[in-house]
Design a protein around this motif. Sequence first.
Motif, PDB file in Angstrom:
ATOM      1  N   LEU A  72       0.815  -1.212   0.000  1.00  0.00           N
ATOM      2  CA  LEU A  72       0.000   0.000   0.000  1.00  0.00           C
ATOM      3  C   LEU A  72       0.852   1.267   0.000  1.00  0.00           C
ATOM      4  O   LEU A  72       0.481   2.280  -0.598  1.00  0.00           O
ATOM      5  N   ARG A  73       1.985   1.224   0.665  1.00  0.00           N
ATOM      6  CA  ARG A  73       2.866   2.391   0.680  1.00  0.00           C
ATOM      7  C   ARG A  73       3.362   2.739  -0.718  1.00  0.00           C
ATOM      8  O   ARG A  73       3.639   3.896  -1.024  1.00  0.00           O
ATOM      9  N   GLN A  74       3.439   1.739  -1.572  1.00  0.00           N
ATOM     10  CA  GLN A  74       3.893   1.962  -2.930  1.00  0.00           C
ATOM     11  C   GLN A  74       2.742   2.301  -3.871  1.00  0.00           C
ATOM     12  O   GLN A  74       2.874   3.147  -4.747  1.00  0.00           O
ATOM     13  N   ILE A  75       1.602   1.643  -3.680  1.00  0.00           N
ATOM     14  CA  ILE A  75       0.517   1.726  -4.642  1.00  0.00           C
ATOM     15  C   ILE A  75      -0.610   2.666  -4.226  1.00  0.00           C
ATOM     16  O   ILE A  75      -1.139   3.427  -5.030  1.00  0.00           O
ATOM     17  N   LEU A  76      -0.991   2.605  -2.955  1.00  0.00           N
ATOM     18  CA  LEU A  76      -2.077   3.442  -2.449  1.00  0.00           C
ATOM     19  C   LEU A  76      -1.636   4.155  -1.171  1.00  0.00           C
ATOM     20  O   LEU A  76      -2.190   3.909  -0.093  1.00  0.00           O
ATOM     21  N   PRO A  77      -0.660   5.026  -1.244  1.00  0.00           N
ATOM     22  CA  PRO A  77      -0.152   5.675  -0.028  1.00  0.00           C
ATOM     23  C   PRO A  77      -1.204   6.465   0.733  1.00  0.00           C
ATOM     24  O   PRO A  77      -1.116   6.621   1.949  1.00  0.00           O
ATOM     25  N   ASP A  78      -2.234   6.932   0.017  1.00  0.00           N
ATOM     26  CA  ASP A  78      -3.279   7.702   0.680  1.00  0.00           C
ATOM     27  C   ASP A  78      -4.202   6.837   1.534  1.00  0.00           C
ATOM     28  O   ASP A  78      -5.010   7.367   2.308  1.00  0.00           O
ATOM     29  N   ARG A 144      -5.545  -0.276  -8.991  1.00  0.00           N
ATOM     30  CA  ARG A 144      -4.529   0.779  -8.973  1.00  0.00           C
ATOM     31  C   ARG A 144      -3.144   0.191  -9.202  1.00  0.00           C
ATOM     32  O   ARG A 144      -2.304   0.799  -9.869  1.00  0.00           O
ATOM     33  N   PHE A 145      -2.929  -0.991  -8.658  1.00  0.00           N
ATOM     34  CA  PHE A 145      -1.641  -1.659  -8.811  1.00  0.00           C
ATOM     35  C   PHE A 145      -1.361  -1.933 -10.278  1.00  0.00           C
ATOM     36  O   PHE A 145      -0.285  -1.647 -10.790  1.00  0.00           O
ATOM     37  N   GLU A 146      -2.364  -2.482 -10.964  1.00  0.00           N
ATOM     38  CA  GLU A 146      -2.201  -2.763 -12.386  1.00  0.00           C
ATOM     39  C   GLU A 146      -1.996  -1.472 -13.169  1.00  0.00           C
ATOM     40  O   GLU A 146      -1.173  -1.410 -14.079  1.00  0.00           O
TER      41      GLU A 146
END
Length: 269
Positions: A72-78, A144-146
Amino acid sequence: MTSNVERFEDDLAKLIKKGNRLHDSMQNACYPAEFKTQYKKLLKDKVDDFIKDLPNFDTEYQRWYSEALALLRQILPDRVADFCRHYEKPKTRKEITFENYRIEDYLQGLTVTRGAHKDKVVGPEAAITQFRQQLAIVEAAQGRFESSLFDIRHMVQADLMDSELEAAEHLAKLKYSRAAGAIAGVVLERHLGEVCTNRQIAISKKNPTIADFNEALKAASVVDIAQWRYIQHLSDLRNICDHARTPDPTADQVTDLLGGVKKIIKTVY
């Protein structure tokens, strides 16, 4: 060979799968009778083996949490703060209720009772909702990752094309006109192929050329007539450079080809 994108997607899928298993483990620990009845309808006589193979939430969760948090820190930090909030005890909590019971409480086996009869106020089952929210955040990261990996792939592709065009320009300065034009043609062909792939434009030929991609892009209204004719012109210049039996391309022709490829990369996508 497996690409980095495929490997990352596979890792995320495994993380979600393990999260679902941990969720089942919590359900079984808190509501064993109901859980077994529910799955017995699906698994019949295999239900006992299914329950036996469930991970131990108390020992497996921390690893899952760490891996999910790193992702999540990389992909969805919010969403990191939200994710952590479902685990950590609220610092301002004055009393423990169903709403503020956290996974950290669950791992400590905390149950709150009230009065002489020790009436239950809240217990481990309250953490199921918190974990379900964490799992939902990780699942939401999949799209979001993709998308992020797609952006990364494009940045890498763009850097590679820029490097190849720089190499072609260097060859052109050294008067290796045919080699410079051939490289520029490869870059143009690869870029148009990428545009077709991104826009899900099917190409029937097994080994399509610049002309094939150009026709498909015109049919899909991705390029207008002027752009189509310009790409045709660049394809003709590329053919002069590629075919040994044709006269050597002139310096002006190679310069036009290099400049044209740069222009198309920036305007057709």
